[in-house]
Design an enzyme around this catalytic site. Structure first.
Site, PDB file in Angstrom:
ATOM      1  N   GLY A 507      57.737  53.937  23.873  1.00  0.00           N
ATOM      2  CA  GLY A 507      58.632  54.300  22.780  1.00  0.00           C
ATOM      3  C   GLY A 507      59.209  55.693  22.850  1.00  0.00           C
ATOM      4  CG  ASP A 508      59.194  60.153  22.506  1.00  0.00           C
ATOM      5  OD1 ASP A 508      60.377  60.286  22.885  1.00  0.00           O
ATOM      6  OD2 ASP A 508      58.536  61.080  22.010  1.00  0.00           O
ATOM      7  CB  VAL A 509      59.102  57.084  28.561  1.00  0.00           C
ATOM      8  CG1 VAL A 509      58.661  57.547  29.941  1.00  0.00           C
ATOM      9  CG2 VAL A 509      58.241  55.930  28.110  1.00  0.00           C
ATOM     10  CG  ASN A 513      55.792  62.481  25.354  1.00  0.00           C
ATOM     11  OD1 ASN A 513      55.132  63.485  25.084  1.00  0.00           O
ATOM     12  ND2 ASN A 513      56.501  61.838  24.444  1.00  0.00           N
TER      13      ASN A 513
END
Length: 624
Positions: A507-509, A513
């Site tokens: 969801g937030d690559v 991260n």
């Protein structure tokens, strides 16, 4: 056609980052990447786009360049030790910028400029981050009518000293003197080595050992503001972000006293922070100077010696810094002293869990918008305590636990909102790789990590996952607010109506991260709680608003090829996901009032839409 800007050392960190930024700001300006290694220079020129590559010999007054070569400016992104770069510029009446001579080595540059004062403009930018610290301080100074004192605390991560050239500069300067230069009571004064030591306070409250340094920022700030007391201190060590397991950051603390327009005494304390260290700031500093010298912004610069603050508007510099993800924010209360917590008090909220899990603090507490963190040691190994403060963070922790350390940081134990998890200790940094000529490698690592996370696993996370259709609610809400939002929502609607290869998503690559965990290699952190088509995660890789090169056409096309090959996704479907996700991300930034990052997302969506249009055109021509 405008002559090219010659960047000496253009294949090094500072030079290549500057070239990439100039290409983003001025897409049609010709650039020449000059270095000793032609293959490396050609590689950087290809990544930048619209650039040529040449070899140079700094031992020659003509730099070994052809007699008929024509340039608009000369940028020394390395130490021009024989001043042949400067003389080349003067001989041809070209503006010249240098960043590596430092306060103690500028004498020859100043003399050369004085002897041929009418030959060319010379920008001496051997300040910290090529003048960015000074420009940021002057932007803060705009809140005061009279300035009594300025103190800068520079925190440079020990893994982020600027590559071989930057390390050599630091070693050369420190070898000359250990003394510090300050302005005290209106007098420029040298401090002996035994009186320069001082602690520099990091944004997380940690006190880092530092010392006063002889740097051009001291006279620049003193003479630009009239402040009778000016000091700049430097601390090199582990930055706040690395203490919480993320990439090396840079912090510049700005403390200022004076009076405002009403005569009221004021004390201002701010931090200038970039999560990816000094490289982005240095590139902005150089690029701002090049803009002025090359006539890309403002009036022509007259011949003679100049410094950054004499040519560059601090407010404009602050705007450009915000665009690349730098933050200028009020300093939190001091970690000790009146009005602030002591180190022991700061640990009070953690004491119970430290005792119960037999942990020892290994750094100062940290806070993000959604969680509180504390670096610790557990059974002799580095770990991180994380306490979720929002439902989204709690759900993300459940996803992390479900992955079980397979492709992501391992959760050792958890209770309620608190988890004890693995802490990254490796030296690798995907953002630095992407900006340092290893963009393809960084993207492949991200793709490998995403593929690992998407593998089939038994069961499901112990949380309610959000379907992508709900995740796109912010885009749906603005779908009528202009053609770009409408285009992204149209792409999203079509994709969401026909989902394929549905998985639990990260969801937030992005580059910050996925971290280097040493022997455990690259692992993901900070997942969201989303489920849907796997293409969504890969679209994130092309839409990182904190990556300065994200919206560069040549870079986009190249990384698109890399992701298609690594992921096996159909090119057209990946591009549609990019159009959709870039619009969603833009909507989120609109909600936050961040128009700079919103516009960068729009630019990425424009690139993806253009690639889709080109593909459609080729298909039509093939049928005709």
């Amino acid at each position: 056609m405008r002559p090219s800007i010659l960047i000496l050392g253009g294949s090094g960190q500072a030079g290549s980052d500057t070239a990439a930024l100039l290409r983003r700001w001025h897409p049609t300006v010709p650039l020449t990447i000059a270095g000793r290694d032609l293959d490396r220079a050609q590689r950087v020129a290809g990544e930048v786009g619209g650039a040529t590559a040449v070899t140079i010999d700094l031992r020659r007054r003509d730099l070994g360049l052809p007699d008929d070569a024509v340039y608009s400016a000369v940028v020394a992104a390395l130490w021009d030790d024989r001043l042949n770069g400067l003389r080349y510029a003067q001989d041809r009446g070209l503006p010249y910028l240098s960043i590596s001579s430092g306060l103690l080595d500028i004498g020859p540059e100043v003399v050369a400029g004085a002897q041929r004062a009418s030959a060319a403009p010379i920008l001496v930018a051997s300040h910290f981050c090529a003048g960015i610290a000074t420009l940021a301080a002057l932007d803060v100074a705009g809140d005061l009518d009279r300035i009594d004192s300025i103190r800068l605390g520079l925190i440079l991560d020990e893994t982020d000293t600027g590559g071989p050239a930057g390390t050599a500069d630091l070693e050369r300067w420190s070898a000359v003197t250990a003394a510090g230069l300050v302005r005290h009571d209106g007098v420029f004064t040298w401090l002996s080595a035994d009186t320069t030591q001082v602690d520099v306070r990091a944004v997380d409250g940690a006190q880092m050992a530092g010392h006063s340094i002889p740097i051009l920022d001291v006279p620049s700030l003193a003479l630009a503001t009239g402040a009778p007391d000016v000091r700049v201190d430097l601390a090199v060590g582990e930055s706040s972000s690395r203490r919480r397991g993320k990439a090396a950051s840079i912090e510049i603390r700005i403390d200022m006293t004076g009076t405002d327009a009403t005569g009221t005494s004021r004390r201002l304390s701010r931090y200038l922070i970039h999560p990816h260290g000094q490289r982005p700031l240095t590139a902005v500093g150089i690029a701002l100077g090049v803009e002025r010298l090359a006539g890309l912004r403002g009036d022509p610069v007259r011949p003679g010696i100049h410094t950054p603050e004499s040519l560059i508007d601090p407010g404009y510099a602050a705007q450009r810094l915000s665009e690349i993800g730098a933050v200028l924010a009020d300093a939190p209360p001091d970690s000790a002293g009146p009005g602030g917590e002591s180190a022991g008090q700061a640990l009070d909220p953690w004491q119970e869990v430290l005792a119960r899990w037999d942990l020892s603090a290994d750094g100062a507490p940290l806070a993000t918008p959604g969680s509180d963190l504390l670096p610790v040691r557990w059974n002799g190994r580095p770990a991180m305590l994380k306490r979720a403060n929002t439902p989204e963070e709690r759900a993300g922790a459940a996803v992390l636990r479900w992955w079980g350390g397979d492709g992501a940081a391992e959760v050792f134990t958890h209770e309620g909102d608190t988890v004890l998890m693995e802490r990254a200790t490796g030296d690798g940094d995907l953002m630095a790789m992407a900006l340092g000529g290893r963009d393809d490698e960084a993207t492949r690592i991200l793709c490998d990590t995403v593929a690992h996370l998407h593998r089939n696993r038994p069961g499901a996370p112990a949380t309610d996952l959000v379907p992508l259709r709900e995740w796109f609610a912010s885009l749906a809400a603005v779908r009528e607010d202009g053609p770009r939002y409408a285009r992204s929502w149209e792409a999203a609607e079509a994709l969401l109506a026909d989902p394929r290869d549905e998985v639990v998503l990260h969801g937030d690559v992005h580059h910050d991260n996925v971290l280097d965990f040493g022997a455990r290699s690259w692992l993901a952190i900070d997942p969201k709680c989303v489920t849907g088509e796997r293409g969504y995660d890969y679209a994130n890789l092309l839409t990182n608003p904190d990556l300065p090169t994200a919206a560069e056409p040549a870079r986009f096309a190249r990384q698109l090829d890399v992701i298609v090959t690594a992921s096996g996704l159909p090119r057209e479907r990946l591009l549609r996901w990019v159009v959709a996700f870039a619009g969603l991300s833009a909507a989120w930034f609109d909600e936050d009032g961040d128009s700079g990052r919103r516009d960068r997302d729009f630019a990425v969506a424009d690139l993806a839409a253009a690639h889709l249009s080109d593909a459609a055109g080729r298909a039509v021509r093939a049928l005709s």
